[in-house]
Write a protein that holds these residues in place. Structure first.
Motif, PDB file in Angstrom:
ATOM      1  N   ILE A   1      39.724  27.594  47.344  1.00  0.00           N
ATOM      2  CA  ILE A   1      40.131  27.662  45.939  1.00  0.00           C
ATOM      3  C   ILE A   1      41.181  28.758  45.745  1.00  0.00           C
ATOM      4  CG2 ILE A   1      39.340  28.285  43.615  1.00  0.00           C
ATOM      5  CD1 ILE A   1      36.689  26.851  44.311  1.00  0.00           C
ATOM      6  N   ARG A   2      40.952  29.922  46.358  1.00  0.00           N
ATOM      7  CA  ARG A   2      41.903  31.032  46.213  1.00  0.00           C
ATOM      8  C   ARG A   2      43.292  30.636  46.710  1.00  0.00           C
ATOM      9  NH1 ARG A   2      44.310  35.295  48.710  1.00  0.00           N
ATOM     10  NH2 ARG A   2      43.798  34.474  50.758  1.00  0.00           N
ATOM     11  N   LEU A   3      43.347  30.002  47.872  1.00  0.00           N
ATOM     12  CA  LEU A   3      44.635  29.616  48.445  1.00  0.00           C
ATOM     13  C   LEU A   3      45.281  28.489  47.635  1.00  0.00           C
ATOM     14  CD1 LEU A   3      43.632  29.793  52.205  1.00  0.00           C
ATOM     15  CD2 LEU A   3      45.238  31.310  51.033  1.00  0.00           C
TER      16      LEU A   3
ATOM     17  N   ARG B   1      44.990  28.117  44.443  1.00  0.00           N
ATOM     18  CA  ARG B   1      45.557  28.791  43.265  1.00  0.00           C
ATOM     19  C   ARG B   1      46.913  29.408  43.599  1.00  0.00           C
ATOM     20  NH1 ARG B   1      42.103  29.187  39.004  1.00  0.00           N
ATOM     21  NH2 ARG B   1      39.842  29.278  39.352  1.00  0.00           N
ATOM     22  N   LEU B   2      47.019  30.015  44.775  1.00  0.00           N
ATOM     23  CA  LEU B   2      48.294  30.606  45.171  1.00  0.00           C
ATOM     24  C   LEU B   2      49.381  29.537  45.283  1.00  0.00           C
ATOM     25  CD1 LEU B   2      47.289  33.243  47.894  1.00  0.00           C
ATOM     26  CD2 LEU B   2      47.931  33.648  45.519  1.00  0.00           C
TER      27      LEU B   2
ATOM     28  N   ASP C   1      50.799  37.092  51.044  1.00  0.00           N
ATOM     29  CA  ASP C   1      49.422  36.814  51.436  1.00  0.00           C
ATOM     30  C   ASP C   1      49.416  36.326  52.881  1.00  0.00           C
ATOM     31  OD1 ASP C   1      47.010  34.810  51.737  1.00  0.00           O
ATOM     32  OD2 ASP C   1      46.499  36.166  50.099  1.00  0.00           O
TER      33      ASP C   1
ATOM     34  N   ALA D   1      35.315  29.297  48.412  1.00  0.00           N
ATOM     35  CA  ALA D   1      36.034  30.309  47.637  1.00  0.00           C
ATOM     36  C   ALA D   1      37.436  30.538  48.201  1.00  0.00           C
ATOM     37  CB  ALA D   1      35.252  31.623  47.623  1.00  0.00           C
ATOM     38  N   GLU D   2      37.552  30.577  49.533  1.00  0.00           N
ATOM     39  CA  GLU D   2      38.869  30.806  50.137  1.00  0.00           C
ATOM     40  C   GLU D   2      39.793  29.621  49.895  1.00  0.00           C
ATOM     41  OE1 GLU D   2      41.708  33.005  52.540  1.00  0.00           O
ATOM     42  OE2 GLU D   2      40.148  33.364  51.053  1.00  0.00           O
TER      43      GLU D   2
ATOM     44  N   GLU E   1      33.508  36.263  55.869  1.00  0.00           N
ATOM     45  CA  GLU E   1      34.408  36.824  54.863  1.00  0.00           C
ATOM     46  C   GLU E   1      35.717  37.361  55.442  1.00  0.00           C
ATOM     47  OE1 GLU E   1      32.028  39.794  52.982  1.00  0.00           O
ATOM     48  OE2 GLU E   1      30.684  38.341  52.000  1.00  0.00           O
TER      49      GLU E   1
ATOM     50  N   ASP F   1      31.839  31.050  51.271  1.00  0.00           N
ATOM     51  CA  ASP F   1      33.036  31.776  51.697  1.00  0.00           C
ATOM     52  C   ASP F   1      34.207  30.819  51.909  1.00  0.00           C
ATOM     53  OD1 ASP F   1      31.352  30.904  53.967  1.00  0.00           O
ATOM     54  OD2 ASP F   1      32.953  31.738  55.204  1.00  0.00           O
TER      55      ASP F   1
END
Length: 407
Positions: free
Chosen positions: A213-215, A217-218, A103, A210-211, A14, A207
């Motif tokens: 996908i998060r990036l 999205r950014l 970020d 998810a990371e 994480e 982990d």
């Protein structure tokens, strides 16, 4: 003690990227950031079983890594650069603005994915620095030796330092030219989470998915009209929606046609389908789809039994024109097997042997086609090869069961 070790493992999954990114921002040196982060985690392995897991593991690791980095700089500058040491240790100046989105991990990806680096080097460096993957895991993903991959990563870090590649999100004008390389790397990060290559890692690393996908999205926030960004996000969401159904209670990989669809994440599927519809509308208006948009449309099929394989083959034909890689050719052969039969597909797969002999999925695909043709002895040999090469424990269990079901 076992709880503390589990906490370290979880924190590594994480917090690795966050710690490395924070240190890179402060010290401007990937080597220092990586080594100090690794030392901080090693210290956690020693101290957490005795002292207890800290309330905020990420903050503890970042603080410890900062101290390790400062100690290293002090040692290196002890004889000749006291001023630099003092500046690093006591630098409390607020950081200057470094991009449209604040970020650290996104900036680290853009640093690792600079156009001055070769594409395979960008991917390997990002998997190491952002994904926290080990060199053996990355070498398996790229089908190269560990020593070759280690040299590749070292050369990339040296080039970033020598060329003074900045640690920032590019300007708006530079983004479109830079984003394709970043998307390719995020897709690799997601794939490593979707089906981990490490024998000692969890079969599915949420982990990493998810990371990624998060990036992504950014990046979509930065480039809302980019079709490939939307396509990659859709592909990730539709794949991630099935994660909880992909591994059985006994730890075996579950094939798509055997998964419990009731366990799929309905919200992620709805979002993914909405993005796919947007891209299909754009294609109908004459906008040529890219690689990720094609893959997203392929992934959006709701049921294997209702799949239009002629349409899937047509999509793969488009994809081969965009990306004529042997991996894409192998995936296309799976669709050929459904449309034209396993014998036609096997002939296609056999032509890929010289390029994919070290890739477990090549042998697994070949084993399944041979099984369907009733050639059990050859199928068993192909399964044995796939099992030897597969690093993922869930996939190994699945392949072993399939092999043992042969007559």
């Amino acid at each position: 003690m076992s709880d503390a070790r589990e906490a370290v493992t979880r924190a590594h999954h994480e917090e690795w990227a966050r710690v490395v990114a924070a240190l890179t921002r402060r010290f401007g040196d990937l080597d220092i950031a990586e080594d100090a982060a690794a030392e901080a985690f090693a210290t956690a392995v020693e101290r957490w079983p005795a002292d207890g897991v800290p309330p905020n593991p990420g903050a503890w690791l970042t603080t410890t890594a900062n101290h390790k980095a400062i100690d290293r700089i002090r040692r290196e500058n002890k004889r000749d650069d006291k001023n630099k040491e003092a500046q690093v240790v006591h630098d409390d100046d607020p950081p200057e603005p470094l991009g449209a989105i604040d970020d650290d991990r996104l900036r680290l990806i853009f640093t690792c994915c600079h156009p001055a680096l070769a594409m395979e080097t960008r991917a390997a460096l990002t998997l190491r620095m952002v994904g926290g993957l080990t060199v053996p895991e990355i070498s398996r993903a790229f089908l190269v030796t560990e020593s070759a991959m280690g040299r590749r990563i070292t050369r990339a870090k040296d080039k970033i330092k020598a060329a003074r590649i900045p640690y920032r999100v590019p300007s708006a004008d530079d983004l479109p030219a830079r984003v394709s390389g970043v998307l390719a790397v995020l897709f690799l990060v997601f794939n490593e989470g979707y089906l981990s290559t490490g024998a000692d890692a969890d079969p599915v690393r949420d982990d990493l998915t998810a990371e990624a996908i998060r990036l992504t999205r950014l990046i979509r926030d930065l480039l809302p009209d980019d079709g490939e960004v939307a396509g990659l996000l859709a592909l990730m969401l539709l794949t991630e929606a099935r994660r909880t159904a992909r591994v059985s209670a006994s730890g075996e990989l579950v094939a798509l046609d055997e998964q419990d669809r009731g366990a799929w994440d309905a919200a992620l599927i709805a979002e993914g389908h909405r993005l796919v519809r947007e891209r299909l509308a754009a294609a109908a208006a004459g906008v040529a789809p890219g690689r990720y948009q094609i893959l997203a449309v392929h992934t959006s099929a709701r049921d294997m039994r209702d799949t239009d394989w002629s349409q899937i083959l047509a999509l793969y034909d488009q994809l081969v024109r965009i990306d004529p890689s042997p991996i894409i050719a192998l995936n296309r052969a799976v669709a050929v097997a459904e449309f034209d039969g396993p014998e036609v597909a096997l002939a296609t797969v056999d032509r890929l042997e010289d390029k994919l002999a070290g890739y477990h999925a090549y042998h697994a695909t070949r084993a399944d086609l041979l099984r369907r043709l009733g050639r059990s002895e050859q199928s068993r040999a192909a399964y044995d090869k796939a099992i030897d090469l597969a690093g993922n424990t869930a996939e190994t269990a699945y392949l072993t069961r399939r092999r043992d079901q042969l007559r």
